[in-house]
Enzyme design. Structure first.
Site, PDB file in Angstrom:
ATOM      1  CB  ILE A  78       0.287   8.761   4.076  1.00 26.85           C
ATOM      2  CG1 ILE A  78       1.579   8.265   3.478  1.00 26.85           C
ATOM      3  CG2 ILE A  78       0.005  10.314   3.796  1.00 26.85           C
ATOM      4  CD1 ILE A  78       1.624   8.300   2.014  1.00 26.85           C
ATOM      5  NE  ARG A 103       9.663  12.066   7.600  1.00 22.16           N
ATOM      6  CZ  ARG A 103       9.521  13.428   7.303  1.00 22.16           C
ATOM      7  NH1 ARG A 103       9.234  14.003   6.222  1.00 22.16           N
ATOM      8  NH2 ARG A 103       9.536  14.334   8.453  1.00 22.16           N
ATOM      9  CB  ALA A 146       1.621  -0.544   7.363  1.00 23.86           C
ATOM     10  CE1 TYR A 147      -4.133  -3.831  12.596  1.00 23.77           C
ATOM     11  CE2 TYR A 147      -4.718  -5.922  11.232  1.00 23.77           C
ATOM     12  CZ  TYR A 147      -4.516  -5.347  12.471  1.00 23.77           C
ATOM     13  OH  TYR A 147      -5.433  -5.791  13.610  1.00 23.77           O
ATOM     14  CG  PHE A 167      -2.094   1.015   1.146  1.00 23.35           C
ATOM     15  CD1 PHE A 167      -3.166   0.663   0.390  1.00 23.35           C
ATOM     16  CD2 PHE A 167      -2.096   2.219   1.838  1.00 23.35           C
ATOM     17  CE1 PHE A 167      -4.315   1.432   0.343  1.00 23.35           C
ATOM     18  CE2 PHE A 167      -3.205   3.130   1.600  1.00 23.35           C
ATOM     19  CZ  PHE A 167      -4.462   2.801   0.942  1.00 23.35           C
ATOM     20  CG  HIS A 210      -7.491   3.336   8.518  1.00 24.36           C
ATOM     21  ND1 HIS A 210      -8.304   2.290   9.086  1.00 24.36           N
ATOM     22  CD2 HIS A 210      -6.855   3.287   7.764  1.00 24.36           C
ATOM     23  CE1 HIS A 210      -7.540   1.204   8.333  1.00 24.36           C
ATOM     24  NE2 HIS A 210      -6.881   1.838   7.526  1.00 24.36           N
TER      25      HIS A 210
END
Length: 156
Positions: free
Chosen positions: A83, A128, A57-58, A23, A89
């Site tokens: 983000i 980043r 990421a989850y 994602f 969320h």
């Protein structure tokens, strides 16, 4: 005083995995490139670098748990990009991802790095991922290499 620290060098035999959340792939692909660059620059052998892809990421902590249990890797570098949007969320995903990675790392005791960006907007994420603020994927891989060597020094 005796100082014990890890070095930023690999022998070429270390097996390291990168777990990448797809994602926000425009950002995370760059983090993976940075992590791979660090691995190679510090003496890694590309045949010993694995990329594990997860949807978001989850899902990183679950994949991390599976990767460690497989006993295929000496260390694992986790990267992703969360983000902030207009709903809460972000807060849940960021907190649970960080907590899951930390808990899994402590549970198994192998070096794991946290290269998951948590940014307010896409511009910060881009900065980043290889722009103004360097590449956090490169930094995460460098960190896990150093911790792997520290682990070896303390375990010996």
């Amino acid at each position: 005083m005796n100082t014990i620290e890890g070095k930023l060098t690999l022998t070429g035999k270390e097996k390291i995995a990168i777990i990448n959340a797809r994602f926000n792939h425009i950002i995370t692909d760059r983090l993976v490139e940075g992590a791979k660059d660090a691995f190679m620059r510090h003496g890694g052998d590309e045949k010993n670098l694995s990329l594990i892809l997860v949807p978001g990421a989850y899902e990183i902590p679950f994949a991390l748990d599976l990767a460690i249990k497989s006993s295929k890797f000496d260390a694992i570098c986790c990267v992703g990009a969360i983000i902030r949007g207009s709903t809460p969320h972000f807060d849940y995903v960021a907190a649970e991802t960080a907590k899951g990675i930390a808990q899994t790392t402590l549970k198994y005791g192998i070096p794991v790095s946290f290269g998951v960006l948590t940014t307010e907007n896409i511009e910060q994420a881009i900065e980043r991922a290889g722009s103004k603020a360097g590449n956090k994927g490169f930094e995460a891989m460098s960190s896990v290499i150093e911790m792997l060597n520290l682990y070896k020094n303390l375990k010996a």
